[in-house]
Design a protein around this motif. Structure first.
Motif, PDB file in Angstrom:
ATOM      1  N   THR A 118       3.998  17.278  23.711  1.00 24.67           N
ATOM      2  CA  THR A 118       2.635  17.394  23.213  1.00 24.67           C
ATOM      3  C   THR A 118       1.639  17.238  24.362  1.00 24.67           C
ATOM      4  N   PHE A 119       0.429  17.738  24.117  1.00 32.01           N
ATOM      5  CA  PHE A 119      -0.635  17.697  25.114  1.00 32.01           C
ATOM      6  C   PHE A 119      -1.795  16.884  24.547  1.00 32.01           C
ATOM      7  N   ILE A 120      -2.364  16.017  25.362  1.00 31.98           N
ATOM      8  CA  ILE A 120      -3.448  15.145  24.922  1.00 31.98           C
ATOM      9  C   ILE A 120      -4.752  15.548  25.625  1.00 31.98           C
ATOM     10  N   TYR A 121      -5.794  15.716  24.822  1.00 34.50           N
ATOM     11  CA  TYR A 121      -7.107  16.102  25.347  1.00 34.50           C
ATOM     12  C   TYR A 121      -8.167  15.144  24.823  1.00 34.50           C
ATOM     13  N   GLU A 122      -9.264  15.032  25.558  1.00 32.69           N
ATOM     14  CA  GLU A 122     -10.446  14.355  25.057  1.00 32.69           C
ATOM     15  C   GLU A 122     -11.582  15.372  25.011  1.00 32.69           C
ATOM     16  N   ALA A 123     -12.500  15.162  24.090  1.00 32.02           N
ATOM     17  CA  ALA A 123     -13.599  16.118  23.940  1.00 32.02           C
ATOM     18  C   ALA A 123     -14.776  15.452  23.241  1.00 32.02           C
ATOM     19  N   LYS A 124     -15.900  16.131  23.278  1.00 34.89           N
ATOM     20  CA  LYS A 124     -17.088  15.705  22.548  1.00 34.89           C
ATOM     21  C   LYS A 124     -17.587  16.882  21.720  1.00 34.89           C
ATOM     22  N   CYS A 125     -18.258  16.575  20.633  1.00 34.00           N
ATOM     23  CA  CYS A 125     -18.840  17.642  19.820  1.00 34.00           C
ATOM     24  C   CYS A 125     -20.017  17.082  19.035  1.00 34.00           C
ATOM     25  N   ASP A 126     -20.790  17.981  18.468  1.00 37.95           N
ATOM     26  CA  ASP A 126     -21.882  17.594  17.581  1.00 37.95           C
ATOM     27  C   ASP A 126     -21.312  17.259  16.204  1.00 37.95           C
ATOM     28  N   TYR A 127     -22.070  16.460  15.456  1.00 41.03           N
ATOM     29  CA  TYR A 127     -21.621  16.106  14.110  1.00 41.03           C
ATOM     30  C   TYR A 127     -21.400  17.348  13.248  1.00 41.03           C
ATOM     31  N   LYS A 182     -16.760  25.003  19.787  1.00 40.30           N
ATOM     32  CA  LYS A 182     -17.110  23.883  18.913  1.00 40.30           C
ATOM     33  C   LYS A 182     -17.206  22.552  19.661  1.00 40.30           C
ATOM     34  N   VAL A 183     -16.636  22.490  20.855  1.00 35.03           N
ATOM     35  CA  VAL A 183     -16.618  21.228  21.606  1.00 35.03           C
ATOM     36  C   VAL A 183     -17.151  21.438  23.018  1.00 35.03           C
ATOM     37  N   TYR A 184     -17.457  20.330  23.684  1.00 35.30           N
ATOM     38  CA  TYR A 184     -17.813  20.377  25.101  1.00 35.30           C
ATOM     39  C   TYR A 184     -17.169  19.165  25.791  1.00 35.30           C
ATOM     40  N   ASN A 185     -17.207  19.169  27.109  1.00 35.98           N
ATOM     41  CA  ASN A 185     -16.546  18.116  27.891  1.00 35.98           C
ATOM     42  C   ASN A 185     -15.069  17.974  27.500  1.00 35.98           C
ATOM     43  N   LEU A 186     -14.416  19.115  27.342  1.00 31.67           N
ATOM     44  CA  LEU A 186     -12.991  19.121  26.987  1.00 31.67           C
ATOM     45  C   LEU A 186     -12.169  18.872  28.254  1.00 31.67           C
ATOM     46  N   PHE A 215      -1.332  18.990  15.038  1.00 29.84           N
ATOM     47  CA  PHE A 215      -2.613  18.780  15.702  1.00 29.84           C
ATOM     48  C   PHE A 215      -3.238  17.559  15.034  1.00 29.84           C
ATOM     49  N   LYS A 216      -3.423  16.483  15.793  1.00 26.22           N
ATOM     50  CA  LYS A 216      -3.955  15.271  15.175  1.00 26.22           C
ATOM     51  C   LYS A 216      -4.942  14.575  16.108  1.00 26.22           C
ATOM     52  N   ILE A 217      -5.958  14.003  15.493  1.00 31.53           N
ATOM     53  CA  ILE A 217      -6.945  13.203  16.225  1.00 31.53           C
ATOM     54  C   ILE A 217      -6.417  11.770  16.275  1.00 31.53           C
ATOM     55  N   THR A 218      -6.289  11.227  17.472  1.00 38.50           N
ATOM     56  CA  THR A 218      -5.722   9.889  17.627  1.00 38.50           C
ATOM     57  C   THR A 218      -6.784   8.816  17.857  1.00 38.50           C
ATOM     58  N   LYS A 219      -7.990   9.232  18.242  1.00 36.27           N
ATOM     59  CA  LYS A 219      -9.070   8.277  18.468  1.00 36.27           C
ATOM     60  C   LYS A 219     -10.396   8.991  18.283  1.00 36.27           C
ATOM     61  N   GLN A 220     -11.349   8.313  17.700  1.00 39.89           N
ATOM     62  CA  GLN A 220     -12.678   8.904  17.539  1.00 39.89           C
ATOM     63  C   GLN A 220     -13.753   7.827  17.641  1.00 39.89           C
ATOM     64  N   LYS A 221     -14.882   8.209  18.214  1.00 40.03           N
ATOM     65  CA  LYS A 221     -15.981   7.269  18.419  1.00 40.03           C
ATOM     66  C   LYS A 221     -17.289   7.989  18.111  1.00 40.03           C
ATOM     67  N   PHE A 222     -18.112   7.379  17.249  1.00 44.16           N
ATOM     68  CA  PHE A 222     -19.343   8.012  16.793  1.00 44.16           C
ATOM     69  C   PHE A 222     -20.568   7.346  17.433  1.00 44.16           C
ATOM     70  N   SER A 223     -21.417   8.157  18.026  1.00 45.22           N
ATOM     71  CA  SER A 223     -22.697   7.682  18.549  1.00 45.22           C
ATOM     72  C   SER A 223     -23.707   8.785  18.245  1.00 45.22           C
ATOM     73  N   ASP A 224     -24.465   9.243  19.236  1.00 41.46           N
ATOM     74  CA  ASP A 224     -25.342  10.377  18.976  1.00 41.46           C
ATOM     75  C   ASP A 224     -24.550  11.684  18.973  1.00 41.46           C
ATOM     76  N   GLU A 225     -23.268  11.573  19.349  1.00 43.56           N
ATOM     77  CA  GLU A 225     -22.319  12.688  19.306  1.00 43.56           C
ATOM     78  C   GLU A 225     -20.960  12.110  18.917  1.00 43.56           C
ATOM     79  N   VAL A 226     -19.984  12.956  18.736  1.00 47.92           N
ATOM     80  CA  VAL A 226     -18.638  12.483  18.390  1.00 47.92           C
ATOM     81  C   VAL A 226     -17.724  12.660  19.604  1.00 47.92           C
ATOM     82  N   TYR A 227     -17.153  11.547  20.022  1.00 49.91           N
ATOM     83  CA  TYR A 227     -16.134  11.584  21.089  1.00 49.91           C
ATOM     84  C   TYR A 227     -14.780  11.400  20.419  1.00 49.91           C
TER      85      TYR A 227
END
Length: 205
Positions: free
Chosen positions: A134-143, A191-195, A159-171
């Motif tokens: 499997t391949f692990i990525y981090e990314a940010k997106c708008d709500y 749909k995402v940025y900073n991938l 395909f699964k999300i293993t961690k998520q953090k909510f602020s003014d955007e979603v990491y």
């Protein structure tokens, strides 16, 4: 690359003509891990008559295997143990069969059958699963896009999300199978940025 191995280490005991055979199996990811497991079991049963073993691993793109009769007659222990690994199509696995001699000689055929049978019993008692890279990525997106990503996760296999953090955007951090990687990354493209690619792991199908 997908391959079959076992999920958790397990031990079984099998008796033939008063000789006690103890089978131990474990998933390993390298030759070093396989050899360490063999040493660990041999140390646990250091008063046994024999600790015979076999392993098969994929390392650095190569398939590597080895086995030992540990002073049983040549071809009566290590090879039959390895034959069971092959029979069940396993990889990245180490199998040790310990013998406590019970006073009755089993003969060549009897030894082959006993080591094979013990190996089969320990494989059957374990949970055989299919692993894949499997391949692990981090990314940010708008709500506004995160709900799309959550729906995509439900529709796409492995395909699964293993961690998520909510602020003014979603990491978020997500893990994806090798087989599904290109499709999902293409769908996420706008749909995402900073991938960023984080690393590899191993998942169970």
């Amino acid at each position: 690359m997908n391959y079959k191995s076992i999920k958790d280490p397990i031990e079984v005991t099998y008796t033939v003509e008063r000789s006690k055979f103890i089978g131990n199996i474990a998933k390993v990811n390298s030759i070093d891990e396989a050899q360490k497991f063999v040493k660990e079991i041999s140390k646990r049963y250091n008063n046994a008559t024999h600790n015979c073993w076999a392993y098969k691993v994929h390392e650095e793109g190569r398939e590597i295997s080895n086995y030992s009769d540990n002073n049983e007659p040549s071809g009566t222990a290590g090879k039959p143990i390895y034959g069971v690994i092959e029979k069940f199509g396993l990889s990245n696995v180490a199998l040790v069969v310990t013998r406590y001699f019970g006073g009755v000689k089993l003969g060549i055929r009897g030894l082959i059958d006993a080591y094979s049978k013990t190996s089969e019993e320990v494989v059957k008692a374990s949970k055989v699963v299919t692993y894949e890279k499997t391949f692990i990525y981090e990314a940010k997106c708008d709500y506004s896009n995160f709900s799309f990503i959550q729906n995509l996760m439900q529709k796409q296999n492995n395909f699964k999300i293993t961690k998520q953090k909510f602020s003014d955007e979603v990491y978020f951090i997500f893990e994806i199978s090798e087989n599904n990687k290109d499709v999902v990354l293409s769908l996420l493209k706008n749909k995402v940025y900073n991938l960023n690619f984080v690393g590899n792991s191993e998942g169970i199908l």
